[in-house]
Design a protein around this motif. Structure first.
Motif, PDB file in Angstrom:
ATOM      1  N   GLN B   8     137.095  31.986-114.744  1.00 33.04           N
ATOM      2  CA  GLN B   8     136.752  31.353-112.991  1.00 33.04           C
ATOM      3  C   GLN B   8     135.447  32.487-112.633  1.00 33.04           C
ATOM      4  O   GLN B   8     135.644  31.875-111.362  1.00 33.04           O
ATOM      5  N   GLN B   9     135.879  33.436-113.103  1.00 29.39           N
ATOM      6  CA  GLN B   9     134.616  34.229-112.365  1.00 29.39           C
ATOM      7  C   GLN B   9     133.381  33.424-112.518  1.00 29.39           C
ATOM      8  O   GLN B   9     132.314  33.425-111.457  1.00 29.39           O
ATOM      9  N   LEU B  10     132.919  32.494-113.994  1.00 33.64           N
ATOM     10  CA  LEU B  10     131.863  32.003-114.282  1.00 33.64           C
ATOM     11  C   LEU B  10     131.440  31.082-113.068  1.00 33.64           C
ATOM     12  O   LEU B  10     130.629  30.745-112.224  1.00 33.64           O
ATOM     13  N   VAL B  11     132.197  30.455-113.016  1.00 33.08           N
ATOM     14  CA  VAL B  11     132.639  29.157-112.117  1.00 33.08           C
ATOM     15  C   VAL B  11     132.697  29.712-110.501  1.00 33.08           C
ATOM     16  O   VAL B  11     132.096  28.799-110.050  1.00 33.08           O
ATOM     17  N   PHE B  14     129.373  30.477-110.198  1.00 36.12           N
ATOM     18  CA  PHE B  14     128.643  28.751-110.082  1.00 36.12           C
ATOM     19  C   PHE B  14     127.698  28.543-108.452  1.00 36.12           C
ATOM     20  O   PHE B  14     127.301  27.981-108.429  1.00 36.12           O
ATOM     21  N   SER B  15     129.498  28.314-108.148  1.00 35.47           N
ATOM     22  CA  SER B  15     129.877  27.747-106.536  1.00 35.47           C
ATOM     23  C   SER B  15     129.349  28.315-105.844  1.00 35.47           C
ATOM     24  O   SER B  15     129.045  27.641-104.908  1.00 35.47           O
ATOM     25  N   ASN B  16     128.914  29.918-105.696  1.00 34.64           N
ATOM     26  CA  ASN B  16     127.461  30.282-104.768  1.00 34.64           C
ATOM     27  C   ASN B  16     126.741  30.088-104.843  1.00 34.64           C
ATOM     28  O   ASN B  16     125.820  30.254-104.066  1.00 34.64           O
ATOM     29  N   VAL B  21     121.056  29.569-109.673  1.00 31.75           N
ATOM     30  CA  VAL B  21     120.930  29.314-110.787  1.00 31.75           C
ATOM     31  C   VAL B  21     120.060  28.129-111.466  1.00 31.75           C
ATOM     32  O   VAL B  21     119.077  28.400-112.199  1.00 31.75           O
ATOM     33  N   LEU B  22     119.926  26.844-110.369  1.00 34.82           N
ATOM     34  CA  LEU B  22     119.453  25.602-110.966  1.00 34.82           C
ATOM     35  C   LEU B  22     117.592  25.862-110.509  1.00 34.82           C
ATOM     36  O   LEU B  22     116.819  25.861-111.178  1.00 34.82           O
ATOM     37  N   GLN B  23     117.228  26.912-109.271  1.00 33.14           N
ATOM     38  CA  GLN B  23     115.946  27.402-109.719  1.00 33.14           C
ATOM     39  C   GLN B  23     115.387  28.009-110.175  1.00 33.14           C
ATOM     40  O   GLN B  23     113.950  27.815-110.928  1.00 33.14           O
ATOM     41  N   GLN B  24     116.471  29.153-111.034  1.00 38.50           N
ATOM     42  CA  GLN B  24     116.174  30.316-111.646  1.00 38.50           C
ATOM     43  C   GLN B  24     115.576  29.089-113.258  1.00 38.50           C
ATOM     44  O   GLN B  24     114.695  29.291-114.098  1.00 38.50           O
ATOM     45  N   PHE B  25     116.401  28.421-113.426  1.00 42.05           N
ATOM     46  CA  PHE B  25     116.566  27.318-114.789  1.00 42.05           C
ATOM     47  C   PHE B  25     115.073  26.755-114.531  1.00 42.05           C
ATOM     48  O   PHE B  25     114.900  27.170-115.725  1.00 42.05           O
ATOM     49  N   SER B  26     114.742  26.229-113.176  1.00 40.31           N
ATOM     50  CA  SER B  26     113.544  25.432-113.838  1.00 40.31           C
ATOM     51  C   SER B  26     112.465  26.225-114.120  1.00 40.31           C
ATOM     52  O   SER B  26     111.334  25.934-114.359  1.00 40.31           O
ATOM     53  N   LEU B 188     126.520  35.778-118.114  1.00 39.31           N
ATOM     54  CA  LEU B 188     126.993  34.579-119.218  1.00 39.31           C
ATOM     55  C   LEU B 188     126.431  33.351-118.610  1.00 39.31           C
ATOM     56  O   LEU B 188     125.819  31.963-118.278  1.00 39.31           O
ATOM     57  N   ALA B 189     126.478  33.412-116.691  1.00 44.96           N
ATOM     58  CA  ALA B 189     125.975  33.243-115.722  1.00 44.96           C
ATOM     59  C   ALA B 189     124.051  32.226-115.711  1.00 44.96           C
ATOM     60  O   ALA B 189     123.456  31.098-116.011  1.00 44.96           O
ATOM     61  N   GLY B 190     123.409  33.928-116.673  1.00 48.56           N
ATOM     62  CA  GLY B 190     121.929  33.767-116.756  1.00 48.56           C
ATOM     63  C   GLY B 190     122.047  33.123-118.872  1.00 48.56           C
ATOM     64  O   GLY B 190     121.469  32.414-118.339  1.00 48.56           O
TER      65      GLY B 190
END
Lengths: 392, 219
Positions: B8-11, B14-16, B21-26, B188-190
C-alpha cells in the motif's frame, strides 16, 4: 588466344615454391582441367588467374591484356568463380545470391529479376527456389546455384576450384552433366581444378597434370591416356584406367577390316550371287559408282528376287547401320553388340565405304586389350635377361 | 504512511510521485543509452579493425578486460576526479564498461563469418567495403547485438550507482529510501523500475538479436 599464362611462379616466404613455372595457352571454348595431388599448385594457379593471389613472377594475359594492370575487383566480375564449399551467402535468398554480381554491376531490378529466372532454369531447379534461403536446399542443389551464379554476368571464363569435391558420387555426376551441358550450350571457357581423374577425363578438352608446382603434361584426355608423359602421370591415371582406355580411345578405322566385300548398285543379281559365292559371305554392302555406301543386300532377298531381272540397287535394304572411321570404338562397340549386327560397315566423312567391323574384329580388340598388358611385361623380362647375358 | 503495509505504501508513493518517478526513469534510461551508444559507435569499428589482426585483438581486448575488472564505484570515483560531479561522469563510466562486451562480440562475430563465403564474395568481385557491408556485418549483426544487449543491462546497473556522483536517475530514489527511516517502500519505488528497465531492455534486444540471426531463416 583467350587466356595465356606466361611463366607463372608463386613463391611463399621461406622459399616455399607453390608453383614453379607454368606456361599455358587456352583458347575460347576449351574446358581445361588442372589435376594433381594436393600441394601440386593447381589451386594456386587458378587463384592467380583472378588475382586472389599475386604471382611472384610471370604474367596472366586475358585477350592479350596483362591482368596485373587491371583493377582486381573489375577483373573478378568478368570471371565466373565457383569454389568447393559453395560459398552462398546464408543471409540472402537464392534470388539475391545469383544476382549478386549483376547487383554489384548496378543492373536494373527488372534485368536482375529476368536474369534470376534464366539462371534458375539453367540450374534445372524450380522457380519457387528463388525465394528460399540456401540452408533450405540440399548440398547438390546449393552447388547448382553456386555454379550458375558464375554465369550471372555473362562471364566468358569460368574458374572452378574443386567444385564437386564435397558431394556424393551420384550428386557429383549430375552436376558434371550440368556443367558439361552448360559448356556445350553456352560455349564458355572453363578452368577447372580437380583431384578426381575420372572427372577430368570426362569433362576436359585439355588436361593439365601438375606435381609439386610443375606441369607434368598438357594434352587432350585421349593423348594422356595413350601416351602418359612420365611415371608420375601413369601413376596418377592408374593402371586400371590405362587398360580400360586402350580400346576406348582407338578409332574404329584402326581396328576395321580394310577390304569389305561390296558391290555397286547397278550390277545384276547374278553378279551379286557370284560375288557372294566367291567371297563366301551371305550379305553384300552396296555402293554407288563413287563408293558411297547405299545399302545392303542379303542372300534371302537375293533368292526371292533372283529371276525378277532387277538390279542390286532395286532390291537392297537402304536402312543400313554404319559407323564413321574416326569415331571412337568405346562409343561404337556397345551399339554394335546391343543391336545384334553381325557386321557393320565403316565409312569416311564423305560416306564412302572404307572398311567393315565384324564381331570377330571386336573379339580381336578385346583380346589385345586384355592380353597385351601381359605381353608388355614379358617383353621387359626378356630385355632384362638379355642385359644380364651381356654382363656375363 | 503509518498503518499501511509495504504494498500500500508503494502504491501511495507512486500516486503521489508518479511524474517524478517517470522523470527519473527516463533520465536513468537515457544515461545508460548514451553511454552504450557511444561505446557502440567506437567499439564496433574497433572490433572490426582488430578482427583483421590477431596481435592487435589480443592487446585491445586485454585493455578492455582490465577496464572491466575495476569495480564500478572505484571507476566512478576515478572518473569523477577528472570530470567532477554530474551526469557526464556516469556516461563516461557506462561507456567504458560497455566497450568490452561490444568490442569482444563484434570481434567474435567477424571471426565467425564463414571463410568460404568471404572467399566467394571476393572471388566474384566484391570490394573490401562491400564484403563488410553485405557479408560480414549482416552475418555478425546478431552477435554484435548480443554484445550491445549485454552492455545495456550492465549500464542500467551502473547508472543506478551513478546517483552517488549526482547524476540523478532511479538511483536517487533508492538512496533516498536507504537514508529514510522505514524507507522500504521508497527503496522499492526506485529498485523495481530499475529492475524492470533491465529486464525489458534485455527482452527487446534479445528479440532483435534473434530476428537478425542469419541461421534462423528456415521458416
Amino acid at each position: 588466344m583467350l587466356l595465356s599464362l606466361e611463366h607463372l611462379r608463386k613463391e611463399y616466404p621461406g622459399h616455399k615454391v607453390a608453383v614453379n613455372d607454368v606456361t599455358l595457352h587456352i583458347e575460347a571454348g576449351e574446358f581445361v582441367c588442372f589435376i594433381g595431388t594436393s600441394g601440386s599448385g593447381k589451386t594456386t594457379v587458378l587463384r592467380m588467374i583472378n588475382r586472389m593471389l599475386m604471382p611472384t613472377s610471370g604474367t596472366v594475359l586475358i585477350n592479350g591484356e596483362d591482368t596485373s594492370k587491371l583493377d582486381p575487383v573489375k577483373l573478378r566480375r568478368k570471371l565466373g568463380y565457383v569454389i568447393q564449399n559453395i560459398g552462398l551467402m546464408p543471409h540472402m535468398t537464392i534470388r539475391e545470391n545469383i544476382t549478386l554480381v549483376p547487383k554489384l554491376l548496378k543492373w536494373s531490378q527488372e534485368k536482375r529479376d529476368a536474369k534470376a529466372i534464366e539462371l534458375i532454369k539453367l540450374a534445372q531447379l524450380p522457380e519457387e527456389f528463388l525465394d528460399r534461403y540456401p540452408s533450405e536446399l540440399s548440398g547438390g542443389q546449393q552447388q547448382r546455384i553456386g555454379v550458375v551464379r558464375a554465369f550471372a554476368a555473362d562471364q566468358d571464363i569460368i574458374l572452378m576450384d574443386e567444385p564437386f569435391g564435397a558431394l556424393d558420387p551420384i550428386t557429383r555426376e549430375s552436376l558434371q552433366d550440368l556443367v558439361q551441358d552448360l559448356q556445350q550450350r553456352l560455349g564458355k571457357t572453363f578452368i577447372f581444378v580437380t583431384h578426381d581423374m575420372d572427372e577430368a577425363l570426362r569433362l576436359a578438352t585439355k588436361v593439365v597434370i601438375m606435381d609439386a608446382g610443375d606441369v607434368m603434361q598438357i594434352d587432350s584426355p585421349e593423348n594422356i591416356l595413350k601416351h602418359p608423359a612420365n611415371e608420375f602421370v601413369t601413376n596418377l591415371i592408374g593402371e586400371e584406367r590405362l587398360i580400360q582406355a586402350r580400346p576406348s580411345v582407338t578409332p574404329v578405322g584402326q581396328i576395321m577390316l580394310k577390304s569389305p566385300i561390296y558391290i555397286t548398285q547397278d550390277q545384276s543379281l547374278p553378279t551379286a550371287l557370284e560375288t557372294m559365292h566367291k567371297s563366301r559371305v551371305d550379305t553384300l554392302l552396296v555402293t554407288d559408282a563413287n563408293r558411297v555406301l547405299r545399302g545392303v543386300v542379303d542372300i534371302e532377298t537375293l533368292n526371292d528376287e533372283f529371276n525378277s531381272g532387277k538390279t542390286v540397287g532395286d532390291i537392297m535394304d537402304d536402312k543400313v547401320f554404319y559407323v564413321f572411321e574416326n569415331s571412337v570404338v568405346r562409343d561404337t562397340v556397345n551399339r554394335i553388340l546391343k543391336m545384334g549386327y553381325k557386321n557393320v560397315p565403316v565409312v569416311n566423312k564423305e560416306y564412302q565405304l572404307v572398311g567393315i567391323v565384324t564381331r570377330a574384329t571386336l573379339v580381336d580388340m578385346v583380346y589385345n586389350a586384355l592380353w597385351s598388358q601381359d605381353e608388355d611385361a614379358n617383353d621387359q623380362t626378356q630385355i632384362g635377361n638379355k642385359e644380364a647375358n651381356v654382363d656375363d | 504512511m503509518k498503518g499501511m503495509n509495504l504494498g500500500q505504501q508503494l502504491v501511495e508513493y507512486f500516486s503521489n510521485n508518479g511524474m517524478y518517478v517517470l522523470q527519473q526513469f527516463s533520465r536513468h534510461f537515457l544515461i545508460s543509452i548514451y553511454g552504450v551508444l557511444m561505446a557502440a559507435i567506437i567499439g564496433v569499428p574497433i572490433g572490426i579493425w582488430i578482427s583483421r589482426s590477431r596481435k592487435l585483438s589480443n592487446v585491445v581486448i586485454g585493455i578492455a578486460n582490465v577496464i572491466q575488472t575495476v569495480p564500478s564505484l572505484a571507476m566512478l570515483s576515478i572518473i569523477m576526479l577528472g570530470l567532477g560531479l554530474g551526469v557526464n561522469t556516469v556516461i563516461v563510466t557506462v561507456f567504458l564498461y560497455s566497450l568490452l562486451p561490444i568490442i569482444k562480440n563484434t570481434y567474435t562475430g567477424m571471426q565467425n563469418v564463414n571463410e568460404d563465403v568471404l572467399d566467394a564474395g571476393k572471388g566474384i568481385g566484391m570490394t573490401a567495403f562491400q564484403r563488410l557491408r553485405f557479408i560480414e556485418l549482416p552475418l555478425s549483426m546478431s552477435v554484435i547485438m548480443a554484445g550491445i544487449r549485454n552492455a545495456l543491462v550492465i549500464a542500467i546497473g551502473i547508472t543506478a550507482i551513478g546517483s552517488f556522483v549526482g547524476s540523478g536517475g532511479l538511483g536517487d530514489i533508492i538512496i533516498r529510501g536507504t537514508n529514510a527511516t522505514d524507507g522500504g517502500a521508497i527503496i522499492l519505488a526506485g529498485a523495481l523500475p530499475t529492475a524492470l528497465m533491465a529486464i525489458i531492455s534485455d527482452g527487446i534486444l534479445g528479440f532483435l538479436e534473434k530476428r537478425l540471426d542469419p541461421s534462423k531463416h528456415s521458416n
